[in-house]
Design an enzyme around this catalytic site. Structure first.
Site, PDB file in Angstrom:
ATOM      1  N   ARG A  59      12.535  -1.202  10.580  1.00 32.86           N
ATOM      2  CA  ARG A  59      11.490  -0.788  11.526  1.00 32.86           C
ATOM      3  C   ARG A  59      11.342  -1.809  12.649  1.00 32.86           C
ATOM      4  NH1 ARG A  59       6.261   0.737   7.944  1.00 32.86           N
ATOM      5  NH2 ARG A  59       5.314  -0.229   9.776  1.00 32.86           N
ATOM      6  N   ARG A  62      12.175  -5.861   4.604  1.00 35.00           N
ATOM      7  CA  ARG A  62      11.932  -4.456   4.259  1.00 35.00           C
ATOM      8  C   ARG A  62      12.872  -3.525   5.008  1.00 35.00           C
ATOM      9  NH1 ARG A  62       5.901  -2.099   4.626  1.00 35.00           N
ATOM     10  NH2 ARG A  62       6.136  -2.328   6.890  1.00 35.00           N
ATOM     11  N   LYS A  74       0.830  -1.216   0.000  1.00 37.95           N
ATOM     12  CA  LYS A  74       0.000   0.000   0.000  1.00 37.95           C
ATOM     13  C   LYS A  74       0.861   1.261   0.000  1.00 37.95           C
ATOM     14  CE  LYS A  74      -1.935  -0.767   4.009  1.00 37.95           C
ATOM     15  NZ  LYS A  74      -1.148  -1.941   4.449  1.00 37.95           N
ATOM     16  N   ARG A 130      -8.525   1.056   9.863  1.00 42.73           N
ATOM     17  CA  ARG A 130      -8.057  -0.295  10.182  1.00 42.73           C
ATOM     18  C   ARG A 130      -9.016  -1.007  11.116  1.00 42.73           C
ATOM     19  NH1 ARG A 130      -2.114   0.966   9.279  1.00 42.73           N
ATOM     20  NH2 ARG A 130      -0.955  -0.953   9.545  1.00 42.73           N
TER      21      ARG A 130
HETATM   22  P1  AMP Z   1       1.897   1.057   8.988  1.00 43.46           P
HETATM   23  O1  AMP Z   1       3.111   1.835   8.625  1.00 43.46           O
HETATM   24  O2  AMP Z   1       0.657   1.501   8.259  1.00 43.46           O
HETATM   25  O3  AMP Z   1       2.095  -0.429   8.932  1.00 43.46           O
HETATM   26  O4  AMP Z   1       1.591   1.407  10.525  1.00 43.46           O
HETATM   27  C1  AMP Z   1       2.548   1.143  11.542  1.00 43.46           C
HETATM   28  C2  AMP Z   1       1.855   1.056  12.882  1.00 43.46           C
HETATM   29  O5  AMP Z   1       1.215   2.309  13.204  1.00 43.46           O
HETATM   30  C3  AMP Z   1       0.725   0.021  13.005  1.00 43.46           C
HETATM   31  O6  AMP Z   1       1.211  -1.278  13.260  1.00 43.46           O
HETATM   32  C4  AMP Z   1      -0.060   0.592  14.177  1.00 43.46           C
HETATM   33  O7  AMP Z   1       0.587   0.365  15.411  1.00 43.46           O
HETATM   34  C5  AMP Z   1      -0.002   2.083  13.891  1.00 43.46           C
HETATM   35  N1  AMP Z   1      -1.120   2.504  13.004  1.00 43.46           N
HETATM   36  C6  AMP Z   1      -1.034   2.985  11.738  1.00 43.46           C
HETATM   37  N2  AMP Z   1      -2.256   3.244  11.252  1.00 43.46           N
HETATM   38  C7  AMP Z   1      -3.137   2.932  12.230  1.00 43.46           C
HETATM   39  C8  AMP Z   1      -4.549   2.951  12.329  1.00 43.46           C
HETATM   40  N3  AMP Z   1      -5.319   3.357  11.301  1.00 43.46           N
HETATM   41  N4  AMP Z   1      -5.112   2.536  13.485  1.00 43.46           N
HETATM   42  C9  AMP Z   1      -4.368   2.144  14.527  1.00 43.46           C
HETATM   43  N5  AMP Z   1      -3.031   2.069  14.502  1.00 43.46           N
HETATM   44  C10 AMP Z   1      -2.416   2.469  13.358  1.00 43.46           C
END
Ligand code: AMP
Length: 218
Positions: free
Chosen positions: A165, A132, A19, A94
């Site tokens: 990360r 990654r 994404k 989410r």
């Molecule tokens: P991502 O980079 O989108 O994988 O997000 C990294 C982390 O940020 C996730 O594993 C969550 O801990 C937090 N996070 C990102 N977006 C959301 C969301 N919409 N709701 C809750 N936590 C989020």
């Protein structure tokens, strides 16, 4: 170069589905605001804000940050001038509560155009996430096997240092995939029922997925 797209779109999919990579590319070419809640949270963590401090524990453990924090953050972001007409929401919503809050805050002409679901088998996701590496400066996304930089640990695009990360480590990956299955996957039915869902086979080379996205987002 891609023509401007006037679309308000959600990219939905498991962690590692591509994404972020695709949203960055589509948004740059089509002049859409790219709204990544993960990137926004990581910026808060790096800046040491109150939100960042609260979010960090959840993120490192692979858990979701509480809905009320995320919803407030996204509402404020969508109200900014660059997001007035067109955007891609990457990583939000989410949960069902987030999807409902988004519906309530958008109406009429500003309603969602569509939701793109990125389909990738789980075994492939694990391989993508564990290899990654992300540039700490420009956010470019690399992979130690399938998309390596010329010099290990250094971003080809900007020379920044690459970061593994903390939530791309094995225990957090398992947790994130579990959270996706239980809390986020139900949104597929939510948006399918509303006639907004468009599914894309994202287990193909990035360029092929990109071309299909440009078609499906019109
Ligand atoms: P991502 O980079 O989108 O994988 O997000 C990294 C982390 O940020 C996730 O594993 C969550 O801990 C937090 N996070 C990102 N977006 C959301 C969301 N919409 N709701 C809750 N936590 C989020």
């Amino acid at each position: 170069m891609v023509a401007t797209l006037r679309s308000r779109c959600v990219f939905l999919g498991a962690p590692g589905a591509g994404k972020g990579t695709q949203a960055k590319k589509v948004a740059e070419g089509a002049r859409l605001a790219h709204i990544s809640t993960g990137d926004m949270l990581r910026a808060q963590v790096a800046a040491g804000t109150a939100l960042g401090l609260e979010a960090k524990g959840y993120m490192d453990a692979g858990k979701l940050v509480p809905d009320q924090l995320i919803i407030a953050m996204v509402k404020a972001r969508i109200a900014e001038p660059d997001a007035a007409h067109a955007w891609i929401l990457d990583g939000f919503p989410r949960t069902l509560a987030q999807a409902e809050a988004l519906d309530k805050s958008l109406s009429g002409a500003s309603a969602l155009s569509h939701v793109i679901a990125f389909a990738v088998p789980e075994a492939v996701l694990v391989g993508r996430l564990s290899g990654r590496r992300t540039c700490g400066s420009c956010g470019a996304i690399w992979h130690i096997e399938s998309n390596p930089t010329r010099v290990a640990g250094v971003c080809d695009a900007c020379g920044g240092a690459l970061v593994h990360r903390s939530d791309d480590r094995p225990e957090a990956i398992t947790k994130r995939l579990e959270v996706y299955r239980s809390q986020t996957a139900p949104l597929l039915a939510y948006y399918r029922d509303r006639g907004l869902l468009r599914e894309v086979d994202a287990n193909r080379p990035p360029e092929v997925v990109f071309q299909e996205l440009l078609q499906r987002m019109r």
